[in-house]
Design a protein around this motif. Structure first.
Motif, PDB file in Angstrom:
ATOM      1  N   SER A 160      44.900  56.023  37.115  1.00 46.22           N
ATOM      2  CA  SER A 160      44.743  54.589  36.898  1.00 46.22           C
ATOM      3  C   SER A 160      43.405  54.332  36.229  1.00 46.22           C
ATOM      4  N   VAL A 161      43.388  53.239  35.486  1.00 46.62           N
ATOM      5  CA  VAL A 161      42.146  52.791  34.859  1.00 46.62           C
ATOM      6  C   VAL A 161      41.787  51.457  35.485  1.00 46.62           C
ATOM      7  N   ILE A 162      40.566  51.345  35.936  1.00 46.09           N
ATOM      8  CA  ILE A 162      40.058  50.083  36.442  1.00 46.09           C
ATOM      9  C   ILE A 162      39.172  49.531  35.332  1.00 46.09           C
ATOM     10  N   ALA A 163      39.574  48.398  34.794  1.00 44.67           N
ATOM     11  CA  ALA A 163      38.909  47.872  33.600  1.00 44.67           C
ATOM     12  C   ALA A 163      38.407  46.462  33.860  1.00 44.67           C
ATOM     13  N   SER A 168      33.049  36.476  27.442  1.00 39.28           N
ATOM     14  CA  SER A 168      32.844  36.517  25.992  1.00 39.28           C
ATOM     15  C   SER A 168      33.562  37.696  25.353  1.00 39.28           C
ATOM     16  N   GLY A 169      34.366  38.409  26.141  1.00 37.64           N
ATOM     17  CA  GLY A 169      35.230  39.433  25.557  1.00 37.64           C
ATOM     18  C   GLY A 169      34.719  40.856  25.665  1.00 37.64           C
ATOM     19  N   GLU A 170      33.542  41.062  26.266  1.00 33.44           N
ATOM     20  CA  GLU A 170      33.072  42.446  26.404  1.00 33.44           C
ATOM     21  C   GLU A 170      33.931  43.165  27.448  1.00 33.44           C
ATOM     22  N   VAL A 171      34.161  44.458  27.217  1.00 33.42           N
ATOM     23  CA  VAL A 171      35.036  45.238  28.091  1.00 33.42           C
ATOM     24  C   VAL A 171      34.286  46.469  28.597  1.00 33.42           C
ATOM     25  N   PHE A 222      33.910  46.003  42.616  1.00 32.00           N
ATOM     26  CA  PHE A 222      33.810  44.694  43.264  1.00 32.00           C
ATOM     27  C   PHE A 222      32.701  43.871  42.607  1.00 32.00           C
ATOM     28  N   GLU A 223      31.537  44.513  42.421  1.00 35.71           N
ATOM     29  CA  GLU A 223      30.447  43.803  41.739  1.00 35.71           C
ATOM     30  C   GLU A 223      30.843  43.478  40.300  1.00 35.71           C
ATOM     31  N   GLN A 224      31.545  44.414  39.659  1.00 39.09           N
ATOM     32  CA  GLN A 224      31.949  44.184  38.264  1.00 39.09           C
ATOM     33  C   GLN A 224      32.850  42.939  38.162  1.00 39.09           C
ATOM     34  N   TRP A 257      28.242  36.643  34.270  1.00 34.73           N
ATOM     35  CA  TRP A 257      27.080  37.514  34.089  1.00 34.73           C
ATOM     36  C   TRP A 257      27.466  38.680  33.183  1.00 34.73           C
ATOM     37  N   PRO A 258      26.462  39.369  32.622  1.00 37.43           N
ATOM     38  CA  PRO A 258      26.795  40.565  31.839  1.00 37.43           C
ATOM     39  C   PRO A 258      27.475  41.596  32.750  1.00 37.43           C
ATOM     40  N   LEU A 259      28.430  42.352  32.217  1.00 36.34           N
ATOM     41  CA  LEU A 259      29.040  43.414  33.011  1.00 36.34           C
ATOM     42  C   LEU A 259      27.981  44.464  33.321  1.00 36.34           C
ATOM     43  N   GLY A 260      28.120  45.114  34.480  1.00 35.17           N
ATOM     44  CA  GLY A 260      27.122  46.099  34.889  1.00 35.17           C
ATOM     45  C   GLY A 260      27.448  47.494  34.379  1.00 35.17           C
TER      46      GLY A 260
END
Ligand code: ATP
Ligand code: MG
Length: 355
Positions: free
Chosen positions: A192-195, A200-203, A288-290, A298-301
């Motif tokens: 599995s991928v956790i994404a 603003s579209g950042e992945v 969870f934080e992500q 907020w910006p992704l970590g």
């Protein structure tokens, strides 16, 4: 909501299970307050939240009061009734959006959506009665799995068919619920991928994990998964494709079958996912934080993996092993505070660092 939320803001979580509990802890670490909405009593998330509403999803006054006190609302439970979501959404943003929920709530809609995106899925057919099942079995063949379109989890609402003779019994197992027949995928293993995707579209994707199920329930997730470099790239690209198509905000779990012909998508979950629990001890910023970062803008970590990890679910009687587990080295215990131990009930998990 366009500006990032400041610490001290309130995040509403629909559903008070272990996922809500771990989301609430992650949110608290960033200075946010969580308000849990859960119909059941003694929700595991309630122990670690700022506020709890115990009310059914049909209680309009309770829903309104909840929504008015929140700056953003998310969910850890996918089957919140549409009317409740309509009421909440009129007052406060829901993240991820309704479209992701709508699609993942129904296995048929989900399969259609994923195949329209050009992704490989198991052969499938809509099955509403015995005739439709007979036709589906002619087209798809056996082995196959009949699954209820809605409300399935941990392998519940599923019947396996090894020959067309199993049709009658399998249909009975559905108890009249609309169902979908899926051809059995001959996979070598499951990953599995956790994404995650921000507003603003950042992945950002976590490293894929390899999953082992027993009796329909996830038992272990191991990172790194056995994947070639090309498969790893494929996994991440297809997750990004789904996130973009849904204009998604938050964390999404994508379950995949690994086959010699490539990756086949089993299902998606519009939330943090059991197979992402290893990130708590394998990454600087966990799933969870992500998710919290994404939904508050907020910006992704940094979710890069700094250790090899095996996550093992503690199910039912596994809790008897607690005294030994508590002594293990390189092992982090995560318990959900559930009072009653029942067979098949997820009570906690351990993350073992593999050196
Ligand atoms: P969960 O809540 O654990 O995600 P679920 O009830 O939503 O489970 P699925 O993910 O659809 O159910 O199926 C559970 C498991 O059954 C899969 O992880 C896989 O091992 C097996 N399975 C499901 N569908 C297929 C299929 N088409 N071919 C082969 N195996 C399958
Ligand atoms: Mg599944």
């Amino acid at each position: 909501m366009t500006d990032p939320l400041a610490p001290g803001s309130t995040i509403g979580i629909l559903g008070g299970g272990q996922l809500g509990r771990m989301l609430s802890v992650a949110a608290a670490r960033l200075g946010f307050r969580c308000h849990i909405y859960e119909p059941g009593t003694e929700p595991p998330a309630g122990d670690v939240a700022h506020a709890v509403t115990t009310a059914p999803y049909e209680d309009e006054a309770a829903l309104r009061a909840f929504a008015e006190g929140c700056d953003v609302v998310t969910f850890e439970f996918e089957n919140v009734p549409t009317a409740a979501l309509d009421l909440i959404e009129a007052l406060v943003p829901i993240r991820p959006g309704r479209e992701a929920l709508r699609i993942s709530q129904d296995r048929l809609t989900e399969k259609e959506y994923l195949s329209d995106l050009g992704l490989a899925v198991a052969p499938y057919a809509d099955v509403s009665d015995a005739d439709a099942l007979a036709r589906a079995l002619t087209d798809i063949g056996t082995p196959a799995i009949l699954k209820t379109r809605r409300f399935g989890y941990d392998g519940k609402g599923q019947a396996r068919l090894t020959s067309p003779d199993d049709a009658e019994g399998a249909l009975k197992d559905m108890q009249g619920a609309p169902a979908i027949l899926e051809g059995f995928i001959d996979f070598s293993h499951e990953v599995s991928v956790i994404a995650a995707r921000g507003p603003s579209g950042e992945v950002a994707c976590f490293d894929p994990g390899e999953n082992v199920h027993r009796e329909g329930i996830l038992r272990t997730t191991t990172v790194p998964a056995r994947l070639s470099a090309a498969q790893r790239t494929d996994a991440v690209l297809l997750a990004g494709r789904i996130l973009n198509a849904l204009d998604y905000v938050g964390v999404l779990g994508v379950e995949l079958f690994v086959t010699p012909q490539g990756l086949v998508v089993n299902e998606i979950a519009p939330r943090v996912h059991n197979s992402g629990h290893w990130t708590q001890n394998g990454c600087t910023v966990d799933q969870f934080e992500q998710h919290i970062r994404a939904i508050v803008g907020w910006p992704l970590g940094d979710g890069s993996r700094h250790a090899d990890v095996t996550m093992e679910n503690l199910i039912g009687d596994d809790m008897d092993r607690l005294p030994e587990l508590a002594k293990e080295v390189d092992t982090a215990l995560h318990l959900y505070g559930k009072r009653d131990i029942k067979p098949g009930r997820k009570m906690g998990h351990v993350n073992r660092i593999v050196r």
